[in-house]
Design a protein around this motif. Structure first.
Motif, PDB file in Angstrom:
ATOM      1  N   GLY A   1       0.831  -1.196   0.000  1.00 12.41           N
ATOM      2  CA  GLY A   1       0.000   0.000   0.000  1.00 12.41           C
ATOM      3  C   GLY A   1       0.865   1.246   0.000  1.00 12.41           C
TER       4      GLY A   1
ATOM      5  N   PHE B   1      -3.117  14.643   5.600  1.00 15.91           N
ATOM      6  CA  PHE B   1      -3.601  13.253   5.696  1.00 15.91           C
ATOM      7  C   PHE B   1      -3.332  12.775   7.122  1.00 15.91           C
TER       8      PHE B   1
ATOM      9  N   TYR C   1       0.033  11.310   8.653  1.00 12.54           N
ATOM     10  CA  TYR C   1       1.378  11.908   8.604  1.00 12.54           C
ATOM     11  C   TYR C   1       1.964  12.206   9.991  1.00 12.54           C
TER      12      TYR C   1
ATOM     13  N   ASP D   1       3.198  12.506  -2.138  1.00 13.48           N
ATOM     14  CA  ASP D   1       2.158  11.475  -2.050  1.00 13.48           C
ATOM     15  C   ASP D   1       1.151  11.730  -3.170  1.00 13.48           C
TER      16      ASP D   1
ATOM     17  N   TYR E   1      -3.791  10.204  -5.209  1.00 13.03           N
ATOM     18  CA  TYR E   1      -5.023  10.646  -5.880  1.00 13.03           C
ATOM     19  C   TYR E   1      -4.772  11.157  -7.295  1.00 13.03           C
TER      20      TYR E   1
ATOM     21  N   SER F   1      -4.954   1.840  -4.356  1.00 12.56           N
ATOM     22  CA  SER F   1      -6.127   1.863  -3.483  1.00 12.56           C
ATOM     23  C   SER F   1      -7.231   2.764  -4.025  1.00 12.56           C
TER      24      SER F   1
HETATM   25  N1  PMP Z   1      -1.990   8.909   1.325  1.00 15.14           N
HETATM   26  C1  PMP Z   1      -3.170   9.551   1.336  1.00 15.14           C
HETATM   27  C2  PMP Z   1      -3.183  11.015   1.101  1.00 15.14           C
HETATM   28  C3  PMP Z   1      -4.365   8.841   1.580  1.00 15.14           C
HETATM   29  O1  PMP Z   1      -5.535   9.502   1.593  1.00 15.14           O
HETATM   30  C4  PMP Z   1      -4.299   7.450   1.791  1.00 15.14           C
HETATM   31  C5  PMP Z   1      -5.544   6.616   2.080  1.00 15.14           C
HETATM   32  N2  PMP Z   1      -6.583   7.240   2.704  1.00 15.14           N
HETATM   33  C6  PMP Z   1      -3.052   6.831   1.790  1.00 15.14           C
HETATM   34  C7  PMP Z   1      -1.919   7.570   1.534  1.00 15.14           C
HETATM   35  C8  PMP Z   1      -2.869   5.357   2.072  1.00 15.14           C
HETATM   36  O2  PMP Z   1      -3.390   4.548   1.086  1.00 15.14           O
HETATM   37  P1  PMP Z   1      -3.132   2.982   0.986  1.00 15.14           P
HETATM   38  O3  PMP Z   1      -2.240   2.593   2.094  1.00 15.14           O
HETATM   39  O4  PMP Z   1      -4.461   2.328   1.039  1.00 15.14           O
HETATM   40  O5  PMP Z   1      -2.472   2.783  -0.349  1.00 15.14           O
END
Ligand code: PMP
Length: 371
Positions: free
Chosen positions: A95, A121, A124, A197, A200, A226
């Motif tokens: 992830g 987020f 962090y 990061d 999105y 994700s």
């Molecule tokens: N970074 C951000 C900004 C997120 O919103 C999320 C999930 N809410 C993640 C990282 C983590 O995502 P994942 O571990 O499911 O890939």
């Protein structure tokens, strides 16, 4: 939390705020749920099939720590095509959260400062605390734009990392190319590690995503499947950056997460062939629906990406407003969970249009009603 075995570091963060909302929510019968941080569409059929095929063809053992070639090589080709950096190496992670954990553990010494833009987020600051770092917040209210002078003023000789997130959770704000460039160049000039990061990035509505890596080839990018393919439960992310840094992060992955699940990696490789434009366009329409529905009654910034909007509570603190909203059946998240301020709240518009319309109506009613 008072058990004698628990290590001191566990006192550095808590998750009671978000649990409180979910506890309240559990008591509701037919909530208007605008709290979910995942897409409301299903994993694409071909991706599901690729996972099933992988499982049936006995691809169930450990994966290579750095990622299965089927996925890693495809990602490397995409990253090379976008950035063209001679020294940009890709590795697959558990992830995007896994990549963030590896990045902070690998980069931050105890006492180092990590810049986090507020709102942020939720993960962090706890991650920074876990590695003994200190979070230094840079406020971006009221429009969630990055003010480079504010950022510069927050830097100190102890600043080790800048955590950058665009499109952003919880605001949906998307940094302009000028903002991303300014952050990238400042980090390069001061020798600070920049972690971008980009989870999105698929959901950018008005202009293409500007990755700071475009202007700073040492940027460490974390990303994943994700959000882009609704694969939140499959735990596949990836990272790319300077080879020596990525190699250290992979070394740490060997002794922590070991690898991302192998069948999910085969599925993620298939996901890279699935265009997500229709889903992006559907989210753009929902973004417009929710923004237009709220802006008469709420102070709200039009988000450029992700699937969140972050309006100001029309009265009281955000906590008070959200408690009222939840009692009225609307699940949203109070901004204090993502911020030093308790003034705004997060709406996730990853929901069907009927739910969004009901949510807009209920929230506007509450705003009119006053405290
Ligand atoms: N970074 C951000 C900004 C997120 O919103 C999320 C999930 N809410 C993640 C990282 C983590 O995502 P994942 O571990 O499911 O890939």
């Amino acid at each position: 939390m008072s058990h004698p075995w628990i290590a001191d570091r566990m006192r550095l963060f808590d998750s009671s705020g978000i649990r409180k909302v979910f506890d309240l929510a559990a008591q509701l019968k037919d909530p208007i749920n605008l709290s979910i941080g995942q897409p409301d569409f299903d994993v694409p059929a071909s991706v599901q099939q690729a996972a099933v095929d992988a499982i049936h063809s006995r691809k169930n053992g450990y994966a290579l720590t750095q990622g299965m070639p089927v996925l890693r090589e495809k990602l490397q080709a995409l990253v090379d095509a976008e950035h063209g950096h001679a020294d940009r190496k890709v590795a697959v992670t558990s992830g995007t959260s896994g990549a963030l954990v590896l990045a902070l553990w690998s980069l931050v010494n105890p006492g180092d400062e990590v810049i986090v833009f507020d709102p942020y987020f939720v993960m962090y600051p706890p991650l920074v605390s876990m590695v003994g770092g200190a979070t230094v917040l840079v406020d971006t209210y009221p429009d969630f734009r990055i003010d480079i002078d504010r950022l510069r003023a927050a830097l100190s000789p102890r600043t080790k990392v800048i955590l950058f997130n665009s499109p952003a959770n919880p605001t949906g704000a998307m940094a302009s190319a000028a903002e991303a460039r300014a952050v990238a160049e400042l980090a390069a000039e001061r020798g600070i590690a920049l972690v971008s990061d980009e989870i999105y990035r698929t959901f950018a509505y008005d202009e293409p995503l500007a990755s700071p890596a475009k202007w700073n080839p040492d940027t460490i990018v974390v990303d994943g499947f994700s959000k882009s393919h609704a694969m939140t439960g499959w735990r596949v992310g990836f990272m790319h950056g300077p080879a020596t840094v990525i190699d250290e992060m992979v070394k740490l992955q060997q002794y922590t997460f070991v690898c991302a699940p192998q069948p999910a990696q085969w599925a993620a490789a298939a996901a890279l062939d699935v265009p997500m434009d229709e889903h992006r366009d559907a989210f753009r329409r929902k973004r417009d629906l929710i923004y237009e529905g709220l802006r008469g009654m709420f102070e709200v910034v039009k988000p450029g990406g992700a699937f969140y909007v972050f309006p100001k509570a029309p009265w009281g603190t955000a906590t008070a407003f959200v408690e009222r909203a939840v009692r009225d059946g609307v699940l949203v998240i109070p901004g204090g969970i993502f911020s030093a301020r308790d003034t705004h709240f997060r709406i996730s518009y990853a929901a069907d249009e009927r739910t969004l319309e009901r949510g807009i109506e209920a929230l506007c009613r509450l705003a009119r009603a006053g405290a």
